[in-house]
Write a protein that holds these residues in place. Structure first.
Motif, PDB file in Angstrom:
ATOM      1  N   HIS A 463       0.816  -1.197   0.138  1.00 37.12           N
ATOM      2  CA  HIS A 463      -0.200  -0.174   0.142  1.00 37.12           C
ATOM      3  C   HIS A 463       0.958   1.113  -0.006  1.00 37.12           C
ATOM      4  N   MET A 464       0.454   2.276  -0.827  1.00 33.74           N
ATOM      5  CA  MET A 464       1.119   3.565  -0.780  1.00 33.74           C
ATOM      6  C   MET A 464       0.183   4.683  -0.780  1.00 33.74           C
ATOM      7  N   ALA A 465       1.022   5.656  -0.135  1.00 34.52           N
ATOM      8  CA  ALA A 465       0.179   7.107  -0.043  1.00 34.52           C
ATOM      9  C   ALA A 465       1.114   8.164  -0.152  1.00 34.52           C
ATOM     10  N   ALA A 466       0.650   9.317  -0.165  1.00 31.35           N
ATOM     11  CA  ALA A 466       1.363  10.784  -0.158  1.00 31.35           C
ATOM     12  C   ALA A 466       1.102  11.566   0.953  1.00 31.35           C
ATOM     13  N   LEU A 467       1.916  11.994   1.626  1.00 29.40           N
ATOM     14  CA  LEU A 467       1.691  12.953   2.696  1.00 29.40           C
ATOM     15  C   LEU A 467       2.858  14.288   2.553  1.00 29.40           C
ATOM     16  N   ASP A 468       2.404  15.336   2.236  1.00 27.23           N
ATOM     17  CA  ASP A 468       3.343  16.283   2.114  1.00 27.23           C
ATOM     18  C   ASP A 468       4.318  16.028   0.942  1.00 27.23           C
ATOM     19  N   ASN A 469       5.562  15.818   1.399  1.00 27.04           N
ATOM     20  CA  ASN A 469       6.821  15.600   0.421  1.00 27.04           C
ATOM     21  C   ASN A 469       7.540  14.256   0.748  1.00 27.04           C
ATOM     22  N   LYS A 470       6.538  13.212   1.261  1.00 27.37           N
ATOM     23  CA  LYS A 470       6.864  12.029   1.696  1.00 27.37           C
ATOM     24  C   LYS A 470       5.731  11.090   1.055  1.00 27.37           C
TER      25      LYS A 470
END
Length: 584
Positions: A463-470
């Motif tokens: 599973h992948m997600a994006a949060l700000d610059n990470k």
């Protein structure tokens, strides 16, 4: 049964799929000030050498072993050996090993004081094997003058060239193999690597003396590589650039070398080894433009309780390009109809990693439902990265790779963040058929068991997600991302064990690996037993006893021209585990 061999072959494309999330690249750090001085950042830390001892070190010494206290070292080793094998502890006696060097005056040896062994290079034109002639042993004594007088009596009738050179400074005494050596003023002897035993080597002086021989040796090695490449199959020729890169880095290392420090300490049940390499000012390895302080901040995003924690900052994008020849060799073994698609996949993966930044934080464990992993990676453009992942897996880029299927399972929301789920399926029957082998039901059944035990089912999901610059990545339930997201938003602190490891590394680490050996061993044994099921071999596996954590720490750091690293191992804890397992 060909299951193990085929499983390894199958894991190549799977590993590359995971590299989308597991591999980061970047500038190795953001630009900023370097450290405030070599001694403040060097690894290991430095301890001041007693002036009396330092005055007896040969001026031209190129290496020095420094023991801060023979009595403390002996006591620490005895205590540790008692944990491993009580019978062997009685055999730890430094006096028995070192005493004969004092020529009958060991009763006057003060083991509480520092001692040292210094080595100078032999005269120009002499063989390097004559280095023993440049050795000097320095001891702290209860009465150095009395010891000197007694030793000289023993050699009063010996020819002058067979008498050791004995010199006293305060209550320190040096025994040199030959007379005439100039003592004091050695740049090696002002400080020594901190620890029970410290080794300092003047690499620059050694390289300067033997540069011609070193260059000849490296040239011969390169010629040997070139010659062997000419006789290898076409696929193996891909390694030529890799070997040239290795040879180039080796030459840079030799050109840049100034000093090497190694410190060793016994701290209760733990053994510590720390290493520091200092490059010459202005050399290729003198890197004054990087600040790795942001890596430690990533530790707060990892969950508490996982047995393996890793922080890493390096240019993995460049590393991935460098290891492409390895992938090429694996690809050459594939059927022709798969090669083009697999190459396209490798090229796309390599391009995508250019969007990733330098810092990676990872936590790993094995639960009842298989592998559990949390990873956080800096990313320059998270939206573009995730779009390219979706596009790549929606295409037929891997559909031609027999036995491997990758697909997107959907998008959900966790803590208000979109989470993308992907699945990898391994079909052993198809894989074996592609190898020209008859599908083996036993191999397929074993593969099915392994996949279920490792990943909780026939399909490996991540599973992948994006949060700000990470970018956030997990294996296991997507809900595992909720804790990472919450930690990122709240500025949570690092897990206690990992923070302790970061503090021990000190400075600005570029690499920190902390492992609870007991916990991960218990988890691995449990996993293997689940794979083997009722198999008799599984029943024979040892039980790992419950108990206190058994930590292993590996760390590295880089600041300016100083490159450091270290290892800390709970030897007593590991010995205790081994005893408990053997006693079952």
């Amino acid at each position: 049964m060909k299951f193990p061999h085929l499983m390894l072959r199958a894991m190549l494309p799977i590993a590359l799929v995971l590299s989308l999330a597991l591999v980061g690249c970047g500038d190795s750090g953001t630009k900023g000030k370097s450290g405030d001085g070599m001694l403040s950042i060097a690894a290991p830390k430095q301890a001041k050498v007693d002036e009396g001892l330092a005055s007896l070190v040969p001026t031209n010494a190129v290496a020095m072993v420094y023991v801060s206290s023979a009595a403390k070292l002996e006591s620490s080793i005895k205590t540790l050996m008692g944990k491993i094998d009580p019978a062997s502890a009685d055999g730890v006696d430094l006096g028995e090993k070192i005493g004969p060097m004092l020529m009958g005056q060991d009763a006057l040896w003060d083991k509480s004081k520092p001692m040292a062994i210094a080595i100078a290079l032999p005269p120009e034109g002499a063989d390097i094997g004559d280095a023993m002639q440049g050795m000097a042993m320095i001891f702290g004594m209860k009465d150095a003058a009395a010891a000197k007088a007694a030793m000289e009596v023993q050699f009063k009738d010996a020819p002058a060239d067979q008498r050791p050179a004995i010199t006293v400074a305060g209550n320190y005494l040096t025994i040199a193999a030959s007379a005439g050596a100039k003592l004091g003023g050695s740049t090696l002897a002002t400080t020594a690597p901190e620890g029970d035993v410290g080794l300092r080597i003047d690499l620059a002086a050694i390289v300067a003396r033997y540069r011609t021989d070193i260059d000849a040796g490296m040239d011969e090695m390169q010629q040997g590589m070139d010659k062997s490449m000419g006789t290898m199959p076409p696929g193996a020729a891909q390694f030529a650039d890799m070997f040239k890169g290795i040879a180039g880095k080796l030459r840079d290392l030799v050109d840049s070398a100034e000093t090497l420090d190694i410190g060793i300490s016994v701290d209760g049940d733990n053994v510590d080894v720390s290493i520091g390499f200092t490059a010459k000012a202005g050399s290729k390895l003198d890197d004054q433009g990087h600040d790795h302080s942001s890596l430690a901040a990533m530790a707060g995003l990892l969950p508490e309780g996982m047995p393996v924690n890793l922080l890493m900052s390096m240019d993995l994008g460049a590393l991935m390009d460098w290891i492409k020849p390895l992938m090429q060799v694996g690809m050459d073994a594939m059927p022709d109809d798969q090669k083009a698609k697999f190459k396209a996949y490798m090229d796309e993966t390599s391009e995508m990693t250019k969007l990733l930044g330098p810092n990676i934080a990872m936590a790993l464990g094995i639960g009842e439902n298989g592998m559990e992993m949390v990873e956080v990676i800096d990313c320059k453009d998270t939206a573009t990265y995730l779009q390219r992942v979706d596009k790549m897996f929606a295409s037929d880029i891997l559909k031609g790779v027999t036995g491997i299927a990758v697909q997107k399972a959907g998008t959900t929301q966790v803590a208000g963040v979109d989470v993308h789920t992907y699945g990898i399926t391994l079909d052993m029957a198809k894989l074996m058929s592609a190898q020209g082998q008859t599908p083996d039901p036993d191999a397929s059944a074993m593969a099915s068991k392994a996949m279920t035990a490792l990943f909780g089912g026939e399909q490996m999901k991540f599973h992948m997600a994006a949060l700000d610059n990470k970018l956030l990545f997990t294996m296991g339930a997507p809900a595992g991302l909720a804790k990472v997201i919450e930690a990122a938003r709240s500025g949570a602190k690092a897990p206690a064990a990992l923070q302790g490891a970061i503090d021990r590394a000190g400075g600005k680490p570029t690499f920190v690996l902390h492992v609870d050996a007991r916990k991960i061993a218990r988890q691995v044994v449990g996993l293997v037993k689940r794979i083997m099921g009722d198999d008799k071999a599984g029943a024979k596996l040892p039980e790992i006893p419950a108990g206190e954590p058994v930590p292993i720490l590996v760390w590295g750091k880089h600041d300016g021209r100083v490159y450091g690293g270290g290892l800390r191992v709970d030897v007593g804890g590991i010995a205790g585990m081994a005893k408990a397992m053997g006693g079952k």
